[in-house]
Design a protein around this motif. Structure first.
Motif, short mmCIF file in Angstrom:
data_model
loop_
_atom_site.label_atom_id
_atom_site.label_comp_id
_atom_site.label_asym_id
_atom_site.label_seq_id
_atom_site.Cartn_x
_atom_site.Cartn_y
_atom_site.Cartn_z
N UNK B 12 38.21 6.48 -69.11
CA UNK B 12 39.17 7.47 -70.04
C UNK B 12 39.59 6.28 -71.27
N UNK B 13 39.42 5.14 -71.11
CA UNK B 13 39.68 4.00 -72.25
C UNK B 13 38.48 4.19 -73.04
N UNK B 14 37.21 4.42 -72.66
CA UNK B 14 36.10 4.58 -73.64
C UNK B 14 36.39 6.09 -74.53
N UNK B 15 36.82 6.92 -74.01
CA UNK B 15 37.03 8.13 -74.42
C UNK B 15 38.31 7.82 -75.39
N UNK B 16 39.22 7.13 -75.14
CA UNK B 16 40.31 6.66 -76.13
C UNK B 16 39.83 5.95 -77.31
N UNK B 76 48.22 6.53 -71.23
CA UNK B 76 47.66 5.34 -71.60
C UNK B 76 48.63 4.02 -70.94
N UNK B 77 49.87 4.15 -71.20
CA UNK B 77 50.98 3.34 -70.99
C UNK B 77 51.22 3.37 -69.59
N UNK B 78 51.39 4.26 -68.97
CA UNK B 78 51.55 4.26 -67.42
C UNK B 78 50.48 3.55 -66.50
N UNK B 79 49.44 3.55 -67.11
CA UNK B 79 48.23 2.72 -66.36
C UNK B 79 48.61 1.24 -66.26
N UNK B 80 49.25 0.79 -67.24
CA UNK B 80 50.02 -0.69 -67.06
C UNK B 80 50.76 -0.78 -65.89
N UNK B 81 51.24 0.12 -65.48
CA UNK B 81 52.27 0.03 -64.17
C UNK B 81 51.40 -0.41 -63.01
N UNK B 82 50.11 -0.32 -62.83
CA UNK B 82 49.27 -0.76 -62.00
C UNK B 82 48.96 -2.18 -62.26
N UNK B 83 49.11 -2.80 -63.44
CA UNK B 83 48.61 -4.06 -63.62
C UNK B 83 49.82 -5.17 -63.41
#
Lengths: 160, 148
Positions: B12-16, B76-83
């Motif tokens: 997903x980040x690569x596509x981003x 994108x930002x909600x992925x930071x919830x898993x970090x």
């Protein structure tokens, strides 16, 4: 992405129909996308070449650079959203170690290659169009199989 | 995070990144990265037969972006919830900064056609800041994915 946290999706009376609906709509999108691409960009190398670069003999103008950029910009957005959703659903419903990772890699790499090869074809080397066509069909077929596999596991697998 | 989800987020980040790259090319191709080119794009230029952008023309451009920006920033930002950053102040600041820059980037053209030429700077700065902030979030996510 609540479905990634539920232990038994088959027993969940709300998530099961939701995921069924999502997967059926994804299948419809994948089929519809082929028809739309066929009538806009083209599905075969020669058709795409004519759309991108035009044809003087048939009085077809080449596609404008800004139109091409807008097209690919929109394609990237749609593809990233549908592929992220499909791969997370697939990872949850068909979590066979290594196998699901390999399938997700094939899907994502072919989709990325499709986008990159289309841009390379337009800006640098038209010969990359064959790579685009091949990778386009690989990611569509892989996504179709993933959606069908997920639907099968959601409805017929003993436990998920 | 499960291994398969890590792959999904990585791709997903690569596509981003491709999305950011294509937006840079589009901006350069349609508008340009100078204040004069931004003003010319929105206010027109009689010598070059460019007409001024109307309210409805700008709205047609930003309409899909309002939805797409909101969805993209949220995902994108909600992925930071898993970090490890999920409870940090940096996460909260990034949320406010990215949504605010997105808002400025979309709506600054209206102020330009209202005669406030200063907003050409706002348009440029907000666009570049947004790209940089998103690249920073991608970096945080990538480093979390590859972290043991």
């Amino acid at each position: 992405m609540r479905f990634t946290l539920i232990k038994d999706l088959k027993q969940d009376i709300t998530m099961k129909p939701l995921l069924n609906g999502l997967l059926i709509f994804m299948l419809m999108y994948l089929i519809a996308d082929i028809f739309v691409i066929d009538t806009t960009l083209g599905l075969l190398v020669e058709d795409i070449k004519m759309t991108l670069f035009g044809n003087i003999d048939e009085y077809i103008d080449p596609i404008d650079k800004s139109v091409f950029l807008e097209y690919i910009h929109g394609e990237i957005f749609f593809m990233m959203m549908i592929l992220l959703t499909l791969s997370t659903v697939y990872a949850r419903l068909c979590s066979i170690k290594n196998y699901s990772i390999i399938i997700i890699n094939i899907l994502m790499l072919s989709a990325l290659l499709a986008l990159i090869s289309l841009a390379i074809s337009y800006f640098y080397a038209p010969s990359f169009l064959s790579v685009y066509v091949l990778s386009y069909f690989i990611w569509h077929i892989t996504a179709f199989i993933m959606a069908l596999h997920s639907l099968w596991n959601l409805n017929f697998a003993t436990s998920i | 995070m499960q291994q398969a989800y890590k792959y999904a987020v990585f791709y997903f980040l690569s596509f981003s990144l491709l999305l950011l790259g294509s937006s840079l090319l589009l901006f350069e191709n349609k508008i340009g990265f100078s204040v004069s080119s931004v003003l010319e794009y929105y206010l027109g230029n009689e010598d070059k037969f460019l007409v001024q952008k109307s309210w409805s023309t700008i709205l047609k451009i930003i309409l899909p972006h309002i939805f797409a920006f909101g969805l993209f920033f949220m995902v994108v930002l909600h992925f930071l919830l898993f970090t490890k950053h999920k409870t940090s102040k940096l996460f909260i600041r990034l949320i406010y900064a990215i949504f605010f820059m997105g808002f400025l980037e979309m709506f600054s053209p209206y102020f330009i056609i209202m005669g406030l030429e200063f907003f050409a700077y706002v348009k440029l700065i907000s666009f570049i800041s947004l790209e940089l902030l998103l690249l920073y979030v991608f970096w945080l996510l990538l480093s979390s994915i590859f972290e043991r």
